[in-house]
Scaffold this motif. Structure first.
Motif, PDB file in Angstrom:
ATOM      1  N   TYR A 180       9.037   0.482 -50.520  1.00  0.00           N
ATOM      2  CA  TYR A 180       9.344  -0.462 -49.429  1.00  0.00           C
ATOM      3  C   TYR A 180       8.052  -0.960 -48.778  1.00  0.00           C
ATOM      4  CZ  TYR A 180      14.180   1.313 -49.634  1.00  0.00           C
ATOM      5  OH  TYR A 180      15.445   1.664 -50.026  1.00  0.00           O
ATOM      6  N   GLN A 181       7.118  -0.040 -48.587  1.00  0.00           N
ATOM      7  CA  GLN A 181       5.846  -0.427 -47.966  1.00  0.00           C
ATOM      8  C   GLN A 181       5.083  -1.407 -48.865  1.00  0.00           C
ATOM      9  OE1 GLN A 181       4.348   3.569 -47.384  1.00  0.00           O
ATOM     10  NE2 GLN A 181       4.950   3.596 -45.220  1.00  0.00           N
ATOM     11  N   LYS A 182       5.138  -1.163 -50.167  1.00  0.00           N
ATOM     12  CA  LYS A 182       4.472  -2.076 -51.103  1.00  0.00           C
ATOM     13  C   LYS A 182       5.134  -3.450 -51.055  1.00  0.00           C
ATOM     14  CE  LYS A 182       3.314  -0.343 -55.059  1.00  0.00           C
ATOM     15  NZ  LYS A 182       3.352   0.162 -56.463  1.00  0.00           N
ATOM     16  N   ALA A 183       6.468  -3.467 -51.015  1.00  0.00           N
ATOM     17  CA  ALA A 183       7.190  -4.738 -50.939  1.00  0.00           C
ATOM     18  C   ALA A 183       6.829  -5.485 -49.671  1.00  0.00           C
ATOM     19  CB  ALA A 183       8.694  -4.490 -51.003  1.00  0.00           C
ATOM     20  N   HIS A 184       6.702  -4.755 -48.565  1.00  0.00           N
ATOM     21  CA  HIS A 184       6.371  -5.418 -47.295  1.00  0.00           C
ATOM     22  C   HIS A 184       4.943  -5.951 -47.303  1.00  0.00           C
ATOM     23  CE1 HIS A 184       5.517  -5.665 -42.871  1.00  0.00           C
ATOM     24  NE2 HIS A 184       6.653  -6.310 -42.954  1.00  0.00           N
ATOM     25  N   GLU A 185       4.035  -5.235 -47.927  1.00  0.00           N
ATOM     26  CA  GLU A 185       2.655  -5.713 -48.039  1.00  0.00           C
ATOM     27  C   GLU A 185       2.593  -7.024 -48.829  1.00  0.00           C
ATOM     28  OE1 GLU A 185       0.728  -2.434 -49.861  1.00  0.00           O
ATOM     29  OE2 GLU A 185       0.748  -1.178 -48.048  1.00  0.00           O
ATOM     30  N   GLN A 186       3.537  -7.204 -49.744  1.00  0.00           N
ATOM     31  CA  GLN A 186       3.564  -8.403 -50.583  1.00  0.00           C
ATOM     32  C   GLN A 186       4.530  -9.463 -50.032  1.00  0.00           C
ATOM     33  OE1 GLN A 186       4.627  -7.049 -54.536  1.00  0.00           O
ATOM     34  NE2 GLN A 186       2.923  -5.595 -54.639  1.00  0.00           N
ATOM     35  N   ARG A 187       4.925  -9.354 -48.762  1.00  0.00           N
ATOM     36  CA  ARG A 187       5.973 -10.209 -48.198  1.00  0.00           C
ATOM     37  C   ARG A 187       5.643 -11.703 -48.259  1.00  0.00           C
ATOM     38  NH1 ARG A 187       3.253  -7.539 -44.381  1.00  0.00           N
ATOM     39  NH2 ARG A 187       2.384  -8.609 -42.558  1.00  0.00           N
ATOM     40  N   ALA A 188       4.370 -12.047 -48.347  1.00  0.00           N
ATOM     41  CA  ALA A 188       4.003 -13.473 -48.424  1.00  0.00           C
ATOM     42  C   ALA A 188       4.580 -14.125 -49.668  1.00  0.00           C
ATOM     43  CB  ALA A 188       2.486 -13.620 -48.418  1.00  0.00           C
ATOM     44  N   PHE A 189       4.962 -13.338 -50.663  1.00  0.00           N
ATOM     45  CA  PHE A 189       5.464 -13.882 -51.925  1.00  0.00           C
ATOM     46  C   PHE A 189       6.972 -13.712 -52.081  1.00  0.00           C
ATOM     47  CE2 PHE A 189       1.070 -12.540 -52.460  1.00  0.00           C
ATOM     48  CZ  PHE A 189       0.483 -13.753 -52.785  1.00  0.00           C
ATOM     49  N   LEU A 190       7.655 -13.312 -51.006  1.00  0.00           N
ATOM     50  CA  LEU A 190       9.114 -13.224 -51.047  1.00  0.00           C
ATOM     51  C   LEU A 190       9.710 -14.610 -51.224  1.00  0.00           C
ATOM     52  CD1 LEU A 190       9.710 -10.692 -48.138  1.00  0.00           C
ATOM     53  CD2 LEU A 190      10.370 -10.321 -50.517  1.00  0.00           C
ATOM     54  N   GLU A 191      10.692 -14.723 -52.102  1.00  0.00           N
ATOM     55  CA  GLU A 191      11.346 -16.012 -52.298  1.00  0.00           C
ATOM     56  C   GLU A 191      12.262 -16.345 -51.119  1.00  0.00           C
ATOM     57  OE1 GLU A 191      12.817 -16.775 -56.135  1.00  0.00           O
ATOM     58  OE2 GLU A 191      11.017 -16.000 -57.126  1.00  0.00           O
ATOM     59  N   ASN A 192      12.721 -15.308 -50.418  1.00  0.00           N
ATOM     60  CA  ASN A 192      13.463 -15.498 -49.173  1.00  0.00           C
ATOM     61  C   ASN A 192      12.623 -14.891 -48.056  1.00  0.00           C
ATOM     62  OD1 ASN A 192      15.193 -15.639 -47.036  1.00  0.00           O
ATOM     63  ND2 ASN A 192      16.718 -14.219 -47.853  1.00  0.00           N
ATOM     64  N   PRO A 193      11.835 -15.695 -47.343  1.00  0.00           N
ATOM     65  CA  PRO A 193      10.881 -15.166 -46.368  1.00  0.00           C
ATOM     66  C   PRO A 193      11.512 -14.247 -45.323  1.00  0.00           C
ATOM     67  CG  PRO A 193      10.484 -17.502 -46.746  1.00  0.00           C
ATOM     68  CD  PRO A 193      11.774 -17.161 -47.447  1.00  0.00           C
ATOM     69  N   GLY A 194      12.750 -14.508 -44.896  1.00  0.00           N
ATOM     70  CA  GLY A 194      13.384 -13.669 -43.889  1.00  0.00           C
ATOM     71  C   GLY A 194      13.718 -12.269 -44.371  1.00  0.00           C
ATOM     72  N   PHE A 195      13.593 -12.034 -45.671  1.00  0.00           N
ATOM     73  CA  PHE A 195      13.954 -10.731 -46.233  1.00  0.00           C
ATOM     74  C   PHE A 195      12.983  -9.638 -45.802  1.00  0.00           C
ATOM     75  CE2 PHE A 195      14.511  -7.744 -49.893  1.00  0.00           C
ATOM     76  CZ  PHE A 195      15.840  -7.455 -49.658  1.00  0.00           C
ATOM     77  N   ASP A 196      11.830  -9.999 -45.272  1.00  0.00           N
ATOM     78  CA  ASP A 196      10.873  -8.979 -44.841  1.00  0.00           C
ATOM     79  C   ASP A 196      11.438  -8.123 -43.717  1.00  0.00           C
ATOM     80  OD1 ASP A 196      10.716 -11.255 -43.155  1.00  0.00           O
ATOM     81  OD2 ASP A 196       8.818 -10.530 -42.350  1.00  0.00           O
ATOM     82  N   ILE A 197      12.372  -8.680 -42.914  1.00  0.00           N
ATOM     83  CA  ILE A 197      13.004  -7.888 -41.858  1.00  0.00           C
ATOM     84  C   ILE A 197      13.885  -6.802 -42.459  1.00  0.00           C
ATOM     85  CG2 ILE A 197      14.575  -7.963 -39.887  1.00  0.00           C
ATOM     86  CD1 ILE A 197      11.897  -9.273 -39.367  1.00  0.00           C
ATOM     87  N   GLU A 198      14.618  -7.141 -43.513  1.00  0.00           N
ATOM     88  CA  GLU A 198      15.454  -6.146 -44.192  1.00  0.00           C
ATOM     89  C   GLU A 198      14.591  -5.014 -44.749  1.00  0.00           C
ATOM     90  OE1 GLU A 198      18.732  -4.193 -45.663  1.00  0.00           O
ATOM     91  OE2 GLU A 198      18.673  -5.905 -44.293  1.00  0.00           O
ATOM     92  N   ILE A 199      13.433  -5.355 -45.300  1.00  0.00           N
ATOM     93  CA  ILE A 199      12.528  -4.334 -45.827  1.00  0.00           C
ATOM     94  C   ILE A 199      12.054  -3.420 -44.700  1.00  0.00           C
ATOM     95  CG2 ILE A 199      10.309  -3.943 -46.969  1.00  0.00           C
ATOM     96  CD1 ILE A 199      10.733  -6.657 -48.390  1.00  0.00           C
ATOM     97  N   LEU A 200      11.709  -4.003 -43.554  1.00  0.00           N
ATOM     98  CA  LEU A 200      11.263  -3.194 -42.426  1.00  0.00           C
ATOM     99  C   LEU A 200      12.357  -2.250 -41.946  1.00  0.00           C
ATOM    100  CD1 LEU A 200       9.154  -5.724 -40.316  1.00  0.00           C
ATOM    101  CD2 LEU A 200       8.336  -3.630 -41.403  1.00  0.00           C
ATOM    102  N   TYR A 201      13.602  -2.706 -41.937  1.00  0.00           N
ATOM    103  CA  TYR A 201      14.700  -1.830 -41.534  1.00  0.00           C
ATOM    104  C   TYR A 201      14.851  -0.651 -42.495  1.00  0.00           C
ATOM    105  CZ  TYR A 201      16.657  -4.644 -37.696  1.00  0.00           C
ATOM    106  OH  TYR A 201      16.869  -5.296 -36.497  1.00  0.00           O
ATOM    107  N   LYS A 202      14.624  -0.886 -43.779  1.00  0.00           N
ATOM    108  CA  LYS A 202      14.689   0.223 -44.744  1.00  0.00           C
ATOM    109  C   LYS A 202      13.581   1.242 -44.460  1.00  0.00           C
ATOM    110  CE  LYS A 202      18.096  -1.209 -47.392  1.00  0.00           C
ATOM    111  NZ  LYS A 202      19.325  -0.430 -47.595  1.00  0.00           N
ATOM    112  N   ILE A 203      12.402   0.750 -44.128  1.00  0.00           N
ATOM    113  CA  ILE A 203      11.294   1.640 -43.773  1.00  0.00           C
ATOM    114  C   ILE A 203      11.661   2.441 -42.518  1.00  0.00           C
ATOM    115  CG2 ILE A 203       8.901   1.689 -42.942  1.00  0.00           C
ATOM    116  CD1 ILE A 203       8.383  -0.770 -44.747  1.00  0.00           C
ATOM    117  N   VAL A 204      12.237   1.771 -41.523  1.00  0.00           N
ATOM    118  CA  VAL A 204      12.649   2.426 -40.279  1.00  0.00           C
ATOM    119  C   VAL A 204      13.660   3.531 -40.561  1.00  0.00           C
ATOM    120  CG1 VAL A 204      14.010   2.069 -38.169  1.00  0.00           C
ATOM    121  CG2 VAL A 204      12.131   0.504 -38.732  1.00  0.00           C
TER     122      VAL A 204
END
Length: 394
Positions: A180-204
């Motif tokens: 999850y942390q790796k995915a969040h570090e790469q969030r600039a390349f998410l095809e759905n930019p708002g998905f970074d919040i979902e990743i953060l919730y998984k980390i939480v």
């Protein structure tokens, strides 16, 4: 129609020249074989399976509970994307290494005509991919920056996230957190930019399980940076006014004056409010739980109005009558921990020295048969209010 690329450099050596008829035929056959290899190789490159296909296949397997094969599919997707962009990167490097191109400097404006004139299909495709994925202005007309962009595009945060999901459901929380942390570090390349919040919730969620509350708090505050009503110096006065109306004028007046439907950040406010309550920071707990309470009720009010246009909010009691008639909203009450939020908002107000508004919340809960545990706890607080002492999140 896409042009077939020029033949490889060895094709120009396939001349028949003088010699015996047998030798000419052999040379012709060799050249024909080479030609077919070039064409077939080019065709194969165009027909490769897209990396997103493996990702979608993995999601389908994941939903069916086939987590092992889902993980393999997600890893295939990550590898396929890296391979594709690595090859594109090499195609552009090969182009930029041509002596004629090197003389053109770093200017894409100079290099693009060369690509078109010389039918450099693969390099052209690489540049088009960069232009599609990255804002063209950010390249500043530089071939070097285009090459660097291809290097970064090898990252596939969606695949990293779903690999994390596969490990999470199997109980491998350490590996899942790392993914999850790796995915969040790469969030600039998410095809759905708002998905970074979902990743953060998984980390939480994992940090909460591990009781790493300090890091959990940092991640929740990171989510709330996207809450426009909450963040920023200009909104401090607004929050103070909201709190004053809630404390002095009551719940119904508060929900009549204010509405806020940013459901994306509701859970961040709720979890932070609970965390601040257990750590004794009651004034901060009040602010976050107030926002969670406001968002929850706004979501429900707007949904009721959407189905019943003449509905007018007058009190929590009349709102809950309509909510319980709608299974979707009844489920939302449970999913959003609505009654728990009300209870702890009252508890935080009491901890902050505001007994009267605290009793309003507890009185409402005590009269709700469907409030379950939170109605019972509210009754206890009404008889003899106290600040709960807890060592972990409720």
């Amino acid at each position: 129609m896409q042009r077939m690329p020029p033949l490889g450099k060895n094709w120009k050596g396939c001349t028949l020249g003088k010699g015996s008829e047998k030798m000419k035929k052999a040379r012709m056959l060799g050249c024909l074989v080479f030609f077919l290899c070039e064409v077939l190789g080019w065709g194969q490159r165009q027909a490769e399976r897209p990396y997103w296909f493996s990702l979608e296949r993995g999601k389908s397997l994941f939903r069916k509970g086939d987590y092992g094969n889902a993980l393999l599919a997600f890893e295939d997707a990550r590898r396929d994307r890296r391979d594709i962009y690595t090859r594109m990167e090499q195609d552009l490097i090969d182009l930029l290494s041509i002596p004629e191109v090197r003389l053109l400097g770093d200017s894409l404006a100079q290099i693009e005509p060369y690509i078109a004139e010389r039918y450099q299909v693969n390099a052209g495709a690489a540049l088009r991919e960069v232009y599609f994925r990255v804002p063209r202005a950010s390249l500043e007309g530089s071939a070097t920056k285009a090459l660097e962009a291809l290097g970064r595009l090898k990252n596939y945060p969606e695949a990293e996230y779903w690999i994390g999901e596969s490990y999470r459901v199997e109980g491998e929380l350490t590996v899942a957190l790392r993914q999850y942390q790796k995915a969040h570090e790469q969030r600039a390349f998410l095809e759905n930019p708002g998905f970074d919040i979902e990743i953060l919730y998984k980390i939480v969620d994992i940090l909460k399980i591990r009781q790493n509350y300090t890091e959990m708090e940092k991640r929740l505050l990171e989510i709330l940076e996207q809450d426009t009503l909450w963040s920023g110096e200009i909104n401090k006065n607004t929050k103070s006014v909201m709190l004053r109306i809630l404390e002095n004028d009551g719940i119904s007046r508060f929900l009549t004056v204010y509405r806020y439907n940013n459901a994306l950040v509701e859970r961040a406010h709720r979890v932070l409010g609970l965390y601040y309550y257990i750590s004794g920071r009651h004034n901060r707990a009040v602010e976050h739980l107030m926002f969670a309470f406001l968002i929850q009720n706004t979501v429900m009010i707007e949904e009721v109005i959407r189905n019943q246009y003449d509905f007018t909010f007058t009190s929590l009691e009349n709102l809950l009558v309509e909510v319980m008639r709608r299974p979707v909203l009844a489920d939302y009450v449970e999913d959003a921990e609505y009654y728990k939020t009300l209870y702890y908002l009252g508890a935080a107000l009491y901890g902050d020295g505001k007994l009267v508004p605290a009793r309003r919340f507890w009185t409402f809960l005590s009269g709700r048969f469907d409030a379950g545990e939170w109605g019972g706890r509210a009754n206890t607080q009404l008889r003899s209010p106290f600040v709960e002492q807890m060592v972990e999140m409720p």
